[in-house]
Motif scaffolding. Structure first.
Motif, short mmCIF file in Angstrom:
data_model
loop_
_atom_site.label_atom_id
_atom_site.label_comp_id
_atom_site.label_asym_id
_atom_site.label_seq_id
_atom_site.Cartn_x
_atom_site.Cartn_y
_atom_site.Cartn_z
N ASP A 177 10.24 -5.63 -0.06
CA ASP A 177 8.87 -5.94 0.79
C ASP A 177 9.05 -4.95 1.69
N GLY A 178 8.08 -4.50 1.96
CA GLY A 178 7.75 -3.51 2.92
C GLY A 178 7.65 -1.92 2.20
N SER A 179 8.02 -1.88 1.04
CA SER A 179 7.94 -0.57 0.26
C SER A 179 6.40 -0.21 0.11
N THR A 180 6.33 1.04 -0.29
CA THR A 180 5.08 1.62 -0.77
C THR A 180 4.22 0.84 -1.62
N THR A 181 4.83 0.38 -2.65
CA THR A 181 4.15 -0.36 -3.69
C THR A 181 3.89 -1.93 -3.08
N ALA A 182 4.83 -2.41 -2.30
CA ALA A 182 4.58 -3.80 -1.72
C ALA A 182 3.20 -3.70 -0.82
N LEU A 183 2.96 -2.64 -0.07
CA LEU A 183 2.05 -2.50 0.71
C LEU A 183 0.84 -2.21 0.06
N TRP A 184 0.75 -1.67 -1.06
CA TRP A 184 -0.40 -1.44 -1.92
C TRP A 184 -0.85 -2.76 -2.46
N GLN A 185 0.09 -3.52 -2.76
CA GLN A 185 -0.09 -4.81 -3.47
C GLN A 185 -0.78 -5.99 -2.32
N LYS A 186 -0.47 -5.83 -1.30
CA LYS A 186 -0.76 -6.49 -0.04
C LYS A 186 -2.12 -6.37 0.29
N ALA A 187 -2.24 -4.88 0.49
CA ALA A 187 -3.71 -4.47 0.93
C ALA A 187 -4.80 -4.75 0.00
N LEU A 188 -4.31 -4.77 -1.46
CA LEU A 188 -5.46 -4.91 -2.53
C LEU A 188 -5.84 -6.38 -2.56
N GLU A 199 -8.60 4.59 1.51
CA GLU A 199 -7.71 4.70 2.45
C GLU A 199 -6.51 5.16 2.28
N LYS A 200 -5.89 4.73 1.31
CA LYS A 200 -4.30 4.84 1.08
C LYS A 200 -4.33 6.19 0.28
N ASN A 231 -5.34 -21.40 -5.15
CA ASN A 231 -4.31 -22.36 -4.69
C ASN A 231 -3.01 -22.21 -5.01
N ARG A 232 -2.77 -21.18 -5.55
CA ARG A 232 -1.42 -20.63 -6.00
C ARG A 232 -0.47 -20.37 -4.66
N SER A 233 0.84 -20.88 -4.77
CA SER A 233 1.70 -20.96 -3.68
C SER A 233 2.12 -19.46 -3.45
N ASN A 234 2.26 -18.76 -4.40
CA ASN A 234 2.62 -17.26 -3.92
C ASN A 234 1.63 -16.24 -4.91
N PRO A 235 0.67 -15.75 -4.26
CA PRO A 235 -0.25 -14.87 -5.01
C PRO A 235 0.35 -13.64 -4.97
N LEU A 236 1.30 -13.20 -4.26
CA LEU A 236 1.91 -11.88 -4.16
C LEU A 236 3.14 -11.98 -4.89
#
Ligand SMILES: [Zn+2]
Length: 256
Positions: A109-120, A189-190, A133-138
């Motif tokens: 969490d918080g790594s470059t890849t995780a930030l890409w994932q979250k932003a997208l 942006e990225k 309705n997925r409990s965890n979409p990330l």
């Protein structure tokens, strides 16, 4: 130079990868949906400069290129980011689903890849509303594409092909366009990309004869749909050097 490896998952004739017949009589193939979004990504990216891109799939859809070949191509290219577009299944005709963004299982969490994932993920949800309705979409998973690519990699499942709520949405051209536009905003942006218009504008501003559009002209163009909707409209107007607030106020006035 930002280097993007872009992948439309599967091939046109990959067995099983298609929409559920009871919802979509055409049984639209997953590759067709994946490729449509990738094509829009390429189109919208062409409004920018400062990047190079390769497609990892066979853009004719004829061949389902092996995953090993796809990740090897991205690695040889020296991509800065690996983006794979897919559509999901597993709802079996019931409702629910939504967009899911997947990274490799060991990603912190918080790594470059995780930030890409979250932003997208967040940008696509805000543009399309396909929250599902997925409990965890990330998600973090052990998938070949996100494991074998040597650069930050995200695999996007852009809704379910067998969901009574997702499927009618993901089949539309508008969904593909909004999704691609959202993705391109994040890439720009990225990846530090510059709008080509922005360069033109600098020249334009420097020339005394350059003429900017009036708020009234812009408002009328907005109403004609030339500037898109919502965040897209805001971003495009701002990138073109106009005040979104002023233009939108005039739009509201005209529509009153
Ligand atoms: Zn897939």
């Amino acid at each position: 130079m930002f280097k993007l490896a872009l992948n439309a998952g599967h091939g046109m004739n990959t067995p099983g990868k298609r929409c559920l017949k009871t919802i979509d009589n055409n049984e639209t193939r997953e590759w067709a949906l994946n490729s449509r979004i990738c094509n829009y990504i390429e189109k919208y990216l062409s409004e920018y400069e400062g990047y190079s891109l390769i497609r990892l799939d066979d853009t004719s859809g004829k061949t389902d290129i092996p995953l090993k070949t796809r990740t090897a191509k991205a690695n040889n290219f020296g991509a800065d980011f690996y983006l794979s577009i897919h559509h999901n299944a597993g709802i079996n005709g019931r409702s629910g689903g939504g967009v899911i963004a997947i990274v490799y299982k060991t990603i912190k969490d918080g790594s470059t890849t995780a930030l890409w994932q979250k932003a997208l993920y967040e940008r696509i949800i805000s543009a399309t509303g396909l929250k599902g309705n997925r409990s965890n979409p990330l998600q973090k998973q052990d998938l070949h594409e996100v494991r074998e690519s040597k650069m930050p990699a995200v695999l996007l499942e852009c809704g379910f092909m067998d969901s009574s709520t997702d499927t009618p949405v993901i089949l539309t051209e508008a969904f593909a366009q909004k999704t691609a536009r959202a993705i391109v905003e994040v890439l720009a942006e990225k990846g530090g990309l510059k709008k080509k218009d922005a360069t033109a504008k600098t020249t334009e501003t420097a020339a005394p004869t350059a003429r900017k559009k009036t708020v009234d002209e812009l408002a009328r163009e907005v109403i004609r749909g030339l500037w898109g909707n919502g965040n897209e409209r805001k971003t495009r107007l701002c990138n073109a050097g106009y005040s979104y607030r002023e233009v939108q106020a005039r739009v509201n006035q005209l529509l009153r």
